[in-house]
Motif scaffolding. Sequence first.
Motif, PDB file in Angstrom:
ATOM      1  N   ASP A  40       0.789  -1.240   0.000  1.00 22.92           N
ATOM      2  CA  ASP A  40       0.000   0.000   0.000  1.00 22.92           C
ATOM      3  C   ASP A  40       0.819   1.287   0.000  1.00 22.92           C
ATOM      4  OD1 ASP A  40      -2.032  -1.808   0.226  1.00 22.92           O
ATOM      5  OD2 ASP A  40      -2.739  -1.137   2.201  1.00 22.92           O
ATOM      6  N   CYS A  41       2.087   1.230   0.360  1.00 21.44           N
ATOM      7  CA  CYS A  41       2.846   2.467   0.539  1.00 21.44           C
ATOM      8  C   CYS A  41       4.119   2.511  -0.307  1.00 21.44           C
ATOM      9  CB  CYS A  41       3.247   2.642   2.006  1.00 21.44           C
ATOM     10  SG  CYS A  41       1.976   2.219   3.215  1.00 21.44           S
TER      11      CYS A  41
ATOM     12  N   THR B  32       3.730  12.352  12.267  1.00 20.44           N
ATOM     13  CA  THR B  32       3.322  12.576  10.875  1.00 20.44           C
ATOM     14  C   THR B  32       2.589  11.356  10.316  1.00 20.44           C
ATOM     15  OG1 THR B  32       5.336  13.866  10.622  1.00 20.44           O
ATOM     16  CG2 THR B  32       4.134  13.337   8.617  1.00 20.44           C
TER      17      THR B  32
ATOM     18  N   ARG C  28       7.181   9.758  -7.022  1.00 21.00           N
ATOM     19  CA  ARG C  28       5.747   9.853  -6.765  1.00 21.00           C
ATOM     20  C   ARG C  28       5.412  10.385  -5.380  1.00 21.00           C
ATOM     21  NH1 ARG C  28       2.054   5.043  -8.684  1.00 21.00           N
ATOM     22  NH2 ARG C  28       0.619   6.782  -8.422  1.00 21.00           N
ATOM     23  N   ALA C  29       6.326  10.310  -4.458  1.00 24.80           N
ATOM     24  CA  ALA C  29       6.004  10.708  -3.082  1.00 24.80           C
ATOM     25  C   ALA C  29       7.272  11.069  -2.321  1.00 24.80           C
ATOM     26  CB  ALA C  29       5.276   9.566  -2.378  1.00 24.80           C
ATOM     27  N   PRO C  30       7.138  11.939  -1.323  1.00 22.96           N
ATOM     28  CA  PRO C  30       8.324  12.411  -0.590  1.00 22.96           C
ATOM     29  C   PRO C  30       8.911  11.337   0.321  1.00 22.96           C
ATOM     30  CG  PRO C  30       6.325  13.282   0.416  1.00 22.96           C
ATOM     31  CD  PRO C  30       5.897  12.556  -0.831  1.00 22.96           C
TER      32      PRO C  30
ATOM     33  N   LEU D  23       9.995   9.799   3.809  1.00 27.06           N
ATOM     34  CA  LEU D  23       9.383   9.880   5.144  1.00 27.06           C
ATOM     35  C   LEU D  23      10.462   9.917   6.226  1.00 27.06           C
ATOM     36  CD1 LEU D  23       6.423   7.374   4.620  1.00 27.06           C
ATOM     37  CD2 LEU D  23       6.481   9.851   4.258  1.00 27.06           C
TER      38      LEU D  23
ATOM     39  N   LEU E 141      -2.754   7.185  -0.366  1.00 33.50           N
ATOM     40  CA  LEU E 141      -3.326   7.767  -1.575  1.00 33.50           C
ATOM     41  C   LEU E 141      -3.610   6.598  -2.525  1.00 33.50           C
ATOM     42  CD1 LEU E 141      -3.439  10.878  -1.866  1.00 33.50           C
ATOM     43  CD2 LEU E 141      -1.442  10.729  -3.342  1.00 33.50           C
ATOM     44  N   PRO E 142      -4.699   6.619  -3.250  1.00 34.87           N
ATOM     45  CA  PRO E 142      -4.950   5.524  -4.190  1.00 34.87           C
ATOM     46  C   PRO E 142      -3.818   5.426  -5.211  1.00 34.87           C
ATOM     47  CG  PRO E 142      -6.827   7.050  -4.110  1.00 34.87           C
ATOM     48  CD  PRO E 142      -5.742   7.644  -3.277  1.00 34.87           C
TER      49      PRO E 142
ATOM     50  N   CYS F 168       4.821   4.159  -3.816  1.00 36.46           N
ATOM     51  CA  CYS F 168       5.061   5.599  -3.941  1.00 36.46           C
ATOM     52  C   CYS F 168       6.235   6.074  -3.097  1.00 36.46           C
ATOM     53  CB  CYS F 168       3.813   6.384  -3.558  1.00 36.46           C
ATOM     54  SG  CYS F 168       2.463   6.180  -4.727  1.00 36.46           S
ATOM     55  N   HIS F 169       6.316   5.592  -1.846  1.00 39.51           N
ATOM     56  CA  HIS F 169       7.339   6.117  -0.938  1.00 39.51           C
ATOM     57  C   HIS F 169       8.650   5.348  -1.020  1.00 39.51           C
ATOM     58  CE1 HIS F 169       4.884   9.165   1.040  1.00 39.51           C
ATOM     59  NE2 HIS F 169       3.880   8.305   0.978  1.00 39.51           N
TER      60      HIS F 169
ATOM     61  N   ARG G 282      10.310  11.947   9.639  1.00 41.06           N
ATOM     62  CA  ARG G 282       9.000  12.598   9.802  1.00 41.06           C
ATOM     63  C   ARG G 282       8.313  12.115  11.074  1.00 41.06           C
ATOM     64  NH1 ARG G 282       7.966  16.931   8.793  1.00 41.06           N
ATOM     65  NH2 ARG G 282       5.919  16.868   7.829  1.00 41.06           N
TER      66      ARG G 282
ATOM     67  N   GLU H 160      -1.355  11.136   9.097  1.00 45.38           N
ATOM     68  CA  GLU H 160      -1.755  10.785   7.733  1.00 45.38           C
ATOM     69  C   GLU H 160      -2.689   9.583   7.707  1.00 45.38           C
ATOM     70  OE1 GLU H 160      -1.032  12.551   5.059  1.00 45.38           O
ATOM     71  OE2 GLU H 160       0.445  13.920   5.908  1.00 45.38           O
TER      72      GLU H 160
ATOM     73  N   MET I 128      -3.652   9.055   3.877  1.00 45.68           N
ATOM     74  CA  MET I 128      -2.846   7.983   3.287  1.00 45.68           C
ATOM     75  C   MET I 128      -3.516   6.651   3.609  1.00 45.68           C
ATOM     76  SD  MET I 128      -0.207   9.139   1.639  1.00 45.68           S
ATOM     77  CE  MET I 128      -0.479  10.860   1.174  1.00 45.68           C
TER      78      MET I 128
ATOM     79  N   TYR J 197      -7.465   1.749   7.645  1.00 45.75           N
ATOM     80  CA  TYR J 197      -7.124   0.640   8.539  1.00 45.75           C
ATOM     81  C   TYR J 197      -7.741   0.843   9.915  1.00 45.75           C
ATOM     82  CZ  TYR J 197      -3.446   0.812   4.998  1.00 45.75           C
ATOM     83  OH  TYR J 197      -2.762   0.908   3.811  1.00 45.75           O
TER      84      TYR J 197
HETATM   85  C1  HEC Z   1      -0.167   6.906  -4.845  1.00 44.27           C
HETATM   86  C2  HEC Z   1       1.022   7.271  -4.112  1.00 44.27           C
HETATM   87  C3  HEC Z   1       1.031   7.137  -2.599  1.00 44.27           C
HETATM   88  C4  HEC Z   1       0.722   6.043  -1.819  1.00 44.27           C
HETATM   89  C5  HEC Z   1       0.253   4.669  -2.299  1.00 44.27           C
HETATM   90  C6  HEC Z   1       0.998   6.421  -0.448  1.00 44.27           C
HETATM   91  N1  HEC Z   1       1.435   7.722  -0.386  1.00 44.27           N
HETATM   92 FE1  HEC Z   1       1.958   8.743   1.276  1.00 44.27          FE
HETATM   93  N2  HEC Z   1       2.211  10.435   0.166  1.00 44.27           N
HETATM   94  C7  HEC Z   1       2.057  10.516  -1.210  1.00 44.27           C
HETATM   95  C8  HEC Z   1       2.256  11.900  -1.625  1.00 44.27           C
HETATM   96  C9  HEC Z   1       2.159  12.422  -3.052  1.00 44.27           C
HETATM   97  C10 HEC Z   1       2.489  12.626  -0.433  1.00 44.27           C
HETATM   98  C11 HEC Z   1       2.707  14.127  -0.310  1.00 44.27           C
HETATM   99  C12 HEC Z   1       1.363  14.757  -0.093  1.00 44.27           C
HETATM  100  C13 HEC Z   1       1.415  16.235   0.236  1.00 44.27           C
HETATM  101  O1  HEC Z   1       2.399  16.892  -0.084  1.00 44.27           O
HETATM  102  O2  HEC Z   1       0.424  16.723   0.814  1.00 44.27           O
HETATM  103  C14 HEC Z   1       2.466  11.678   0.652  1.00 44.27           C
HETATM  104  C15 HEC Z   1       2.659  12.023   1.987  1.00 44.27           C
HETATM  105  C16 HEC Z   1       2.751  11.099   3.023  1.00 44.27           C
HETATM  106  C17 HEC Z   1       3.138  11.437   4.371  1.00 44.27           C
HETATM  107  C18 HEC Z   1       3.456  12.830   4.886  1.00 44.27           C
HETATM  108  C19 HEC Z   1       4.875  13.141   4.609  1.00 44.27           C
HETATM  109  C20 HEC Z   1       5.284  14.475   5.165  1.00 44.27           C
HETATM  110  O3  HEC Z   1       6.482  14.771   5.071  1.00 44.27           O
HETATM  111  O4  HEC Z   1       4.467  15.217   5.705  1.00 44.27           O
HETATM  112  C21 HEC Z   1       3.129  10.264   5.088  1.00 44.27           C
HETATM  113  C22 HEC Z   1       3.498  10.089   6.547  1.00 44.27           C
HETATM  114  C23 HEC Z   1       2.742   9.210   4.183  1.00 44.27           C
HETATM  115  N3  HEC Z   1       2.527   9.754   2.938  1.00 44.27           N
HETATM  116  C24 HEC Z   1       2.607   7.890   4.545  1.00 44.27           C
HETATM  117  C25 HEC Z   1       2.081   6.909   3.697  1.00 44.27           C
HETATM  118  C26 HEC Z   1       1.803   5.555   4.134  1.00 44.27           C
HETATM  119  C27 HEC Z   1       2.077   5.006   5.507  1.00 44.27           C
HETATM  120  C28 HEC Z   1       1.268   4.911   3.030  1.00 44.27           C
HETATM  121  C29 HEC Z   1       0.713   3.513   2.980  1.00 44.27           C
HETATM  122  C30 HEC Z   1      -0.303   3.179   3.934  1.00 44.27           C
HETATM  123  C31 HEC Z   1       1.265   5.865   1.925  1.00 44.27           C
HETATM  124  N4  HEC Z   1       1.754   7.069   2.378  1.00 44.27           N
HETATM  125  C32 HEC Z   1       0.827   5.585   0.637  1.00 44.27           C
HETATM  126  C33 HEC Z   1       1.814   9.470  -2.070  1.00 44.27           C
HETATM  127  C34 HEC Z   1       1.451   8.195  -1.681  1.00 44.27           C
END
Ligand code: HEC
Length: 237
Positions: free
Chosen positions: A32-33, A57, A46-48, A50, A69-70, A36-37, A53, A61, A67, A86
């Motif tokens: 799930d994560c 944080t 695709r994603a910053p 972590l 994100l689809p 992108c991460h 954090r 999320e 989070m 969850y």
């Molecule tokens: C489709 C891509 C994608 C998926 C899948 C995804 N993320 Fe992200 N996530 C992002 C993006 C893009 C951002 C930045 C969003 C923003 O700037 O507001 C982000 C931001 C975050 C942040 C905040 C980071 C910050 O510095 O503030 C966290 C924590 C995080 N995600 C955790 C998760 C976790 C845990 C999962 C799985 C359960 C997950 N993400 C799944 C794309 C994704």
Amino acid sequence: MAAVALATILPVAHAQAAPPTTAEVTKTWLADCAVCHGRDGRGTFRAPSLEGRGAATVDYELTTGRMPLPATASSTAKVKRHKPAYDAATITALTDYVTTLTGGGPAIPSVDLTHADVAKGGEQFRLQCAACHAWAGDGGALLHREAPALHASTPVQVAEAVRVGPGVMPAFGQAALDDQQLADVVAYVRYLDKPKDRGGNSLWHLGPMPEGAVAWVLGIGFLLLVTAWIGEREPKA
Ligand code: HEC
Ligand code: HEC
């Protein structure tokens, strides 16, 4: 059909029964994560990252359902509040997992509202938060600010947002708001959401004067409109 229904119900029932094992959490992270991460949580295009954090944080999320994100989300998709994906035990386990993977960071803040001062919280809120979230915490749409309404936020989520600065929100450290002031602000945000205080009455937070003033302005505006309309209907000389 029955098999499909069972398949959709079973994992949920299972997840609520017991905290997930490390293997299960790892699997959730990868499925799930990580797409992108990144597997190591250090970010991809695709994603910053972590890194650093912290639990505050990640918990923010996940508990606000922002989070995951689809996977089909476009890179410009707005990150919004949703029903969490969850249950609480999985969120705790996933938060621990991610925090360990990415080297710690700010812990989930504890909020003690016992000695919180709502009036002082209101002062801080108007000073430091209202420019984006609006006076009554209704969000920034009318101010052309990209800030959400605060009515669904729990005390811990408010404290997390303040300390970590999610998305484009700035982080507020101890110098801007010490722990007592943070508790005051949290109490105020919760107070804003009292049901009695909602609906038509939210301007009350400005005090009775401004609400009267708004009524005035609206009333005069309406009169002007009516006058203009009547004026237009007058037969031309
Ligand atoms: C489709 C891509 C994608 C998926 C899948 C995804 N993320 Fe992200 N996530 C992002 C993006 C893009 C951002 C930045 C969003 C923003 O700037 O507001 C982000 C931001 C975050 C942040 C905040 C980071 C910050 O510095 O503030 C966290 C924590 C995080 N995600 C955790 C998760 C976790 C845990 C999962 C799985 C359960 C997950 N993400 C799944 C794309 C994704
Ligand atoms: C510069 C504008 C700005 C300021 C100032 C600001 N915020 Fe925010 N805030 C945002 C934005 C944007 C988000 C959405 C972040 C995201 O993408 O998760 C947000 C999110 C939040 C949330 C999460 C809402 C939810 O969905 O549960 C809370 C709570 C919050 N802010 C409280 C505060 C408080 C309290 C202050 C003052 C101490 C404050 N904010 C100051 C812009 C701001």
